[in-house]
Design a protein around this motif. Structure first.
Motif, PDB file in Angstrom:
ATOM      1  N   TYR A  59     -57.362 106.291 -11.029  1.00  0.00           N
ATOM      2  CA  TYR A  59     -57.807 106.583  -9.468  1.00  0.00           C
ATOM      3  C   TYR A  59     -58.305 108.143  -9.461  1.00  0.00           C
ATOM      4  O   TYR A  59     -58.052 108.983 -10.120  1.00  0.00           O
ATOM      5  CB  TYR A  59     -56.850 106.087  -8.576  1.00  0.00           C
ATOM      6  N   THR A  60     -59.060 108.384  -8.170  1.00  0.00           N
ATOM      7  CA  THR A  60     -59.359 109.824  -8.059  1.00  0.00           C
ATOM      8  C   THR A  60     -58.833 110.137  -6.646  1.00  0.00           C
ATOM      9  O   THR A  60     -58.792 109.377  -5.703  1.00  0.00           O
ATOM     10  CB  THR A  60     -60.969 109.703  -7.918  1.00  0.00           C
ATOM     11  N   ALA A  84     -68.716 105.955 -11.312  1.00  0.00           N
ATOM     12  CA  ALA A  84     -67.875 105.590 -12.066  1.00  0.00           C
ATOM     13  C   ALA A  84     -67.277 104.357 -11.609  1.00  0.00           C
ATOM     14  O   ALA A  84     -66.421 103.757 -12.385  1.00  0.00           O
ATOM     15  CB  ALA A  84     -66.799 106.532 -12.678  1.00  0.00           C
ATOM     16  N   GLN A  85     -67.407 103.749 -10.406  1.00  0.00           N
ATOM     17  CA  GLN A  85     -67.065 102.630  -9.931  1.00  0.00           C
ATOM     18  C   GLN A  85     -65.132 102.673  -9.914  1.00  0.00           C
ATOM     19  O   GLN A  85     -64.607 101.880 -10.201  1.00  0.00           O
ATOM     20  CB  GLN A  85     -67.155 101.340 -10.442  1.00  0.00           C
ATOM     21  N   ARG A  86     -64.620 103.872  -9.200  1.00  0.00           N
ATOM     22  CA  ARG A  86     -63.389 104.023  -8.945  1.00  0.00           C
ATOM     23  C   ARG A  86     -62.835 104.025  -7.493  1.00  0.00           C
ATOM     24  O   ARG A  86     -63.618 104.687  -6.734  1.00  0.00           O
ATOM     25  CB  ARG A  86     -63.051 105.466  -9.589  1.00  0.00           C
ATOM     26  N   PRO A  87     -61.826 103.664  -7.401  1.00  0.00           N
ATOM     27  CA  PRO A  87     -61.057 103.913  -5.840  1.00  0.00           C
ATOM     28  C   PRO A  87     -60.768 105.447  -5.676  1.00  0.00           C
ATOM     29  O   PRO A  87     -60.498 106.085  -6.931  1.00  0.00           O
ATOM     30  CB  PRO A  87     -59.822 102.937  -5.824  1.00  0.00           C
ATOM     31  N   ALA A 135     -48.589 105.265  -3.037  1.00  0.00           N
ATOM     32  CA  ALA A 135     -48.584 103.915  -3.047  1.00  0.00           C
ATOM     33  C   ALA A 135     -49.457 102.998  -4.008  1.00  0.00           C
ATOM     34  O   ALA A 135     -49.083 102.095  -4.427  1.00  0.00           O
ATOM     35  CB  ALA A 135     -48.595 103.225  -1.639  1.00  0.00           C
ATOM     36  N   LEU A 136     -50.604 103.643  -4.260  1.00  0.00           N
ATOM     37  CA  LEU A 136     -51.676 103.266  -4.861  1.00  0.00           C
ATOM     38  C   LEU A 136     -51.233 103.305  -6.417  1.00  0.00           C
ATOM     39  O   LEU A 136     -51.694 102.077  -6.862  1.00  0.00           O
ATOM     40  CB  LEU A 136     -52.838 103.965  -4.754  1.00  0.00           C
ATOM     41  N   LYS A 143     -54.964  94.463 -10.999  1.00  0.00           N
ATOM     42  CA  LYS A 143     -55.155  93.536  -9.669  1.00  0.00           C
ATOM     43  C   LYS A 143     -56.054  94.377  -8.637  1.00  0.00           C
ATOM     44  O   LYS A 143     -56.613  93.886  -7.675  1.00  0.00           O
ATOM     45  CB  LYS A 143     -53.714  93.419  -9.063  1.00  0.00           C
ATOM     46  N   VAL A 144     -55.485  95.921  -8.653  1.00  0.00           N
ATOM     47  CA  VAL A 144     -56.344  96.785  -7.720  1.00  0.00           C
ATOM     48  C   VAL A 144     -57.991  96.561  -7.928  1.00  0.00           C
ATOM     49  O   VAL A 144     -58.721  96.226  -6.859  1.00  0.00           O
ATOM     50  CB  VAL A 144     -55.921  98.305  -7.669  1.00  0.00           C
TER      51      VAL A 144
END
Length: 170
Positions: A59-60, A84-87, A135-136, A143-144
């Motif tokens: 994640y970022t 980069a298709q990252r949350p 929490a992330l 799953k995320v």
């Protein structure tokens, strides 16, 4: 247990610079020169996506430069995780995610508590964003990403198929 930083100002000896990107000589925001891209812009070393970093993280945490609640600013910090298709979680101004959505992007509320975006005070907003980040990180990343795959694909497609310079000019 690790954090990668990509901006160190005038100390370009610090940080993680893989062989995939150009290591700056004097300043992490120095430019590489004019590029022959569709916008004819210059790119900074700190603008580059380093696959070595992205391949070691999920994640970022995006820490925005402008932190005044008068406006939201969009730049390479948002572009990197989108491409980069990252949350990501934004440590920025109150309403930053709302402004982001107003441009046609989608956010990650199915997985991330984004209530931090509505908190006017910077300290409380950022503490809530830290809680959301923690929490992330406690969730299963497989799953995320499965839950967010449509949002991530939408954002990348939306970003890459718009002429933002024309859309945002006054």
């Amino acid at each position: 247990d690790k954090t990668f930083l990509t901006y160190f100002g005038k100390d370009s000896t610090k940080g993680h610079w893989s062989d995939h990107v150009v290591r700056p000589k004097k300043h992490t925001a120095e430019t590489l020169g004019p590029l022959s891209n569709r916008f004819k812009t210059q790119i900074r070393c700190s603008d580059l996506l380093d696959p070595d970093i992205y391949n070691q993280t999920y994640y970022t945490a995006m820490i925005e430069t402008a932190i005044h609640n008068d406006f939201a600013m969009f730049n390479e910090k948002e572009a990197k995780p989108i491409v980069a298709q990252r949350p990501f979680i934004i440590f920025g101004v109150c309403g930053h995610l709302k402004a982001f959505r107003s441009l046609g992007f989608k956010t990650f509320s199915d997985v991330i508590d984004e209530s931090y975006d509505l908190i006017p005070g910077k300290k409380d907003r950022w503490l809530k964003a830290l809680d959301s980040m923690l929490a992330l990180t406690e969730q299963d990343p497989v799953k995320v990403y499965d839950q967010l795959k449509d949002v991530l694909a939408h954002n990348k497609n939306h970003f890459e198929n718009n002429e933002w310079r024309r859309c945002l000019s006054w």
